[in-house]
Write an enzyme that holds these catalytic residues in place. Structure first.
Site, short mmCIF file in Angstrom:
data_model
loop_
_atom_site.label_atom_id
_atom_site.label_comp_id
_atom_site.label_asym_id
_atom_site.label_seq_id
_atom_site.Cartn_x
_atom_site.Cartn_y
_atom_site.Cartn_z
N ARG A 29 2.57 16.87 -3.15
CA ARG A 29 1.95 18.02 -2.32
C ARG A 29 2.72 19.29 -2.59
O ARG A 29 2.20 20.47 -2.89
CB ARG A 29 1.79 17.66 -0.89
CG ARG A 29 0.60 16.57 -0.60
CD ARG A 29 0.79 16.02 0.60
NE ARG A 29 -0.11 15.33 1.24
CZ ARG A 29 -0.48 13.95 0.88
NH1 ARG A 29 0.33 13.45 -0.08
NH2 ARG A 29 -1.59 13.22 1.34
N ARG A 125 -10.66 3.84 -11.12
CA ARG A 125 -10.50 4.11 -9.47
C ARG A 125 -11.81 5.05 -9.04
O ARG A 125 -12.19 5.88 -9.90
CB ARG A 125 -9.32 4.44 -9.29
CG ARG A 125 -8.28 3.27 -9.04
CD ARG A 125 -6.76 3.83 -9.03
NE ARG A 125 -6.68 4.22 -7.43
CZ ARG A 125 -5.40 4.85 -7.04
NH1 ARG A 125 -4.24 4.51 -7.99
NH2 ARG A 125 -5.27 4.96 -5.87
N SER A 172 -7.87 9.02 1.63
CA SER A 172 -7.72 10.21 2.23
C SER A 172 -7.50 11.21 1.29
O SER A 172 -7.44 12.36 1.33
CB SER A 172 -6.61 10.19 3.22
OG SER A 172 -5.30 9.73 2.52
N ASP A 313 -0.43 1.64 2.83
CA ASP A 313 0.59 1.22 1.64
C ASP A 313 1.74 0.28 2.02
O ASP A 313 2.41 -0.23 1.08
CB ASP A 313 1.38 2.33 1.03
CG ASP A 313 0.39 3.32 0.27
OD1 ASP A 313 -0.47 2.57 -0.43
OD2 ASP A 313 0.63 4.31 -0.30
N LYS A 340 -7.26 0.38 -4.73
CA LYS A 340 -6.09 1.05 -4.97
C LYS A 340 -5.81 0.61 -6.49
O LYS A 340 -6.66 0.47 -7.27
CB LYS A 340 -4.84 0.73 -4.21
CG LYS A 340 -5.14 1.24 -2.58
CD LYS A 340 -5.09 2.56 -2.62
CE LYS A 340 -5.17 2.95 -1.17
NZ LYS A 340 -4.91 4.47 -0.99
N ARG A 344 -5.58 -4.94 -3.82
CA ARG A 344 -4.37 -5.38 -3.22
C ARG A 344 -4.65 -6.61 -2.31
O ARG A 344 -3.79 -7.27 -2.20
CB ARG A 344 -3.94 -4.37 -2.57
CG ARG A 344 -3.18 -3.27 -3.42
CD ARG A 344 -2.26 -2.10 -2.76
NE ARG A 344 -1.50 -1.34 -3.85
CZ ARG A 344 -1.08 -0.27 -3.55
NH1 ARG A 344 -1.50 0.57 -2.34
NH2 ARG A 344 -0.58 0.52 -4.58
N ARG A 387 3.63 -1.79 -5.96
CA ARG A 387 3.54 -2.19 -4.64
C ARG A 387 3.72 -3.91 -4.71
O ARG A 387 4.09 -4.45 -3.87
CB ARG A 387 2.79 -1.66 -3.62
CG ARG A 387 2.77 -0.32 -3.73
CD ARG A 387 2.63 0.49 -2.18
NE ARG A 387 2.79 1.95 -2.65
CZ ARG A 387 4.01 2.47 -2.50
NH1 ARG A 387 5.21 1.73 -2.55
NH2 ARG A 387 4.01 3.81 -2.58
#
Ligand code: DC
Length: 648
Positions: A29, A125, A172, A313, A340, A344, A387
């Site tokens: 960001r 995605r 988001s 997450d 994701k 997941r 992850r």
């Protein structure tokens, strides 16, 4: 061939302080705002990993100038001040969801043709939500492969902005991207969120970073954001350490009953994933919130039901922790994480199931019904999802045989993850209370005796079979004609008899080595061992033995829980009941396999449910399923764990 990392369990409490890399979300960001701003910004504590390299490359393609001071984790970014001209530029977002979804609405604000693309994984995605929002605002966009997916050709013509409605119940990043680009639109942008938004803290982080760069975001109500046309102003930003990355280390503390501090994080963090710490606290961990650190101290992990919609997450981290809980853990509100880096929920279900965890996928989450006795190692697929690799590594802290396939996927957000995790293995100088004991506990037939003896020989340490002590008392009772149910009589015997345990076993000078293993002795011993007074007499003698010799390999049922909770290394051996029965059957005579199996079941039940010192997996102990392994294998793996704890 696949690359893989084999993990060596700690078998002791994770200890230490970790510096995790900068937040990916904050870095990307800030990088984008700095690139769009007028003037030069300095970003400190920047994350250098695949996802941020993607953004770095993207802002350079837009024309921003970036000076790198990588070793100091600093970037100096001279922004464009609003001039966005393209001439067929191709932006490769690699596998970065944030880069692609933040850049696309920015491209729409410029002028000229450009292409947005990414890795095969990113191409699959979803982008439909953002594409239709931008189309509705008048942007000329074309999917060149499949609807709603990358790659996208855009012919930008300075989007005017206006007002849109967007569903925020599946992610988001679309919303954050539109917000970030909104000041570049001549009429600004009003965004109405429809549906129940997920990951709201990420939207709040976007708003906060925009404000740091001088752009105000109004929020007239819960679901509306208003951004006026305007300019970002250069500024200096300290990037926060990554709270999601920190979750693995907090998880390590919980799983190993250790104490781990992550530097630079605090309660006022702009990252929603900090809420994972609250979950650990509700599960029983002790948390210290410092001004510039958070410390988690693990304890027994309770069960519970948790909605992770706002910090999804950390779902995989929590699922890994749940494998070591005392009761059921439900994770809900996160059906959207199927889209994701991989699905997941499905991925975590199949990998944890491989490790013996009873786990069920629900429509919007996971249910884990843990049973520590059943945990076992396995070769873990990572699905190109960083992850998956990081969360499943946590299982390897307490379960031997965990191998992580394609571990390089951690480069997406945390290139140094594995050395950082290794840094938590307790070092000898950090362990003041530690006793140089290797505690080997486990049910009958798990291989304790053979393994403990061989291990002691290999490590050149004394060996002590505490079970032989309880057996000796049983035999002393038989010899003296004392009824084992006569608790006082047995306690008196335990107090007065002289018991010597070495290669052979003596009571008052009489060699009873063979006698303590008879079927008759087997029948008595559980009753003797369940006698709390007898334990009160024998346990201090066991402690004296070990302290007198400066340590050793001790086997029993309560070494890691009662006798030496601060043992250097704690191991809980298990094996399938059928395997244990086969082993005992081979050693016994005159009994059928069925009888042996029934007898083991009965003893498991008595030993693990008795009031005093029941057979439990000690906090932080390695859980080692020996079914199908040779004694050599088991001994050499435990020896490796031991050396990892004593060698500096
Ligand atoms: O390991 P073993 O089968 O020799 O143990 C004999 C009994 O003693 C068994 O019922 C468990 C019990 N025991 C115990 O309660 N605590 C120990 N530290 C060791 C053995």
């Amino acid at each position: 061939m696949n690359q893989r990392v084999a993990l060596t369990p700690f078998g002791a409490a994770a200890t230490g302080s970790v510096l995790v890399p900068g937040s990916k979300s904050h870095t990307n960001r800030a990088l984008l705002c700095a690139a769009l701003a007028e003037g030069t910004s300095k970003l400190s504590g920047v994350l250098f990993a695949d996802d941020t390299e993607a953004m770095l490359e993207a802002v350079r393609s837009l024309g921003a100038e970036v000076v790198e001071h990588r070793s100091e984790l600093i970037l100096q970014v001279t922004g464009l001040g609003g001039r966005l001209r393209f001439n067929g530029s191709v932006i490769n977002s690699r596998s970065s969801g944030t880069t692609s979804r933040f850049i696309l609405p920015v491209l729409a604000a410029g002028r000229g043709p450009a292409t947005l693309d990414g890795s095969e994984q990113l191409r699959s995605r979803p982008f439909a939500e953002q594409i239709s929002a931008l189309r509705a605002l008048g942007c000329d966009l074309r999917e060149t492969r499949a609807p709603g997916e990358l790659p996208l050709d855009i012919v930008a013509d300075e989007l005017a902005g206006g007002e849109i409605e967007i569903a925020a119940d599946s992610g988001s990043q679309f919303v954050s991207g539109l917000l970030l680009a909104a000041p570049l639109y001549s009429k600004g942008l009003t965004i109405h969120l429809s549906g129940k938004p997920v990951s709201r803290p990420y939207i709040e982080m976007t708003v906060k970073v925009m404000e740091d760069f001088g752009v105000n975001v109004e929020q007239p109500n819960e679901s509306t954001y208003v951004v006026h046309s305007g300019k970002y102003r250069a500024t200096d930003v300290d990037i926060e350490p990554d709270a999601t990355a920190a979750s693995y280390f907090f998880g390590a503390a919980a799983i190993t009953h250790g104490r781990v501090r992550v530097e630079g994080l605090h309660k006022q963090s702009i990252q929603g994933d900090i809420q994972f710490v609250d979950v650990l606290q509700q599960l029983g961990a002790k948390v210290t919130w410092g001004d510039a650190f958070i410390e988690v101290e693990g304890d027994r992990i309770r069960g519970g039901s948790f909605d992770l919609r706002d910090f999804s997450d950390t779902v995989q981290t929590l699922a890994a922790v749940a494998a070591f809980a005392d009761s059921e853990i439900e994770i809900k509100g996160v059906g959207f994480i199927r889209a994701k880096e991989t699905d997941r929920l499905a991925a975590m279900t199949s990998e944890l199931a491989k490790c013996g965890v009873d786990i069920t996928e629900t429509a919007n989450g996971l249910v884990i019904r843990p049973d520590k006795w059943l945990l076992r190692g396995g070769v873990i697929e990572t699905y190109d999802d960083h992850r998956m690799a990081m969360s499943m590594s946590l299982i390897g802290l307490r379960v031997p045989g965990i191998e992580i396939l394609n571990p390089d996927c951690v480069k997406k957000t945390f290139p140094d993850f594995f050395p950082c995790l290794e840094h938590l293995r307790p070092r000898p100088q950090q362990r003041s209370k530690v006793v140089a004991v290797v505690a080997i506990d486990g049910p009958a037939g798990s291989g304790k005796s053979t393994v403990a003896r061989r291990l002691a020989a290999d490590l050149n340490l004394p060996h002590f079979d505490t079970g032989a002590m309880y057996r000796a008392v049983g035999v002393a009772a038989l010899r003296a004609g004392v009824d084992v149910e006569d608790a006082d009589g047995i306690t008196k015997l335990a107090t007065e008899a002289e018991i010597e345990i070495s290669d052979r076993v003596f009571i008052d000078g009489v060699d009873v080595t063979e006698e303590i293993r008879t079927q008759e002795a087997n029948q008595l011993v559980s009753v003797v061992a369940a006698n709390a007074e007898v334990r009160r007499v024998l346990v201090p003698r066991q402690r004296e033995w070990a302290t007198g010799l400066g340590g050793g390999v001790m086997e029993g049922r309560d070494i890691g829980t009662e006798v030496f909770p601060d043992a250097l290394l704690k191991v809980f051996l298990t094996a399938d009941l059928s395997v244990r029965a086969e082993r005992r059957f081979a050693e016994s005579s005159g009994l059928t396999l069925g009888h042996v199996s029934e007898d083991l079941k009965r003893r498991d039940e008595v030993d693990s449910t008795r009031e005093d010192s029941p057979l439990l997996v000690a906090p932080g102990a390695v859980i080692f399923d020996t079914s199908g392994l040779s004694v050599d294998d088991v001994v050499s793996q435990i020896a490796t764990m031991f050396r990892a704890l004593v060698d500096d």
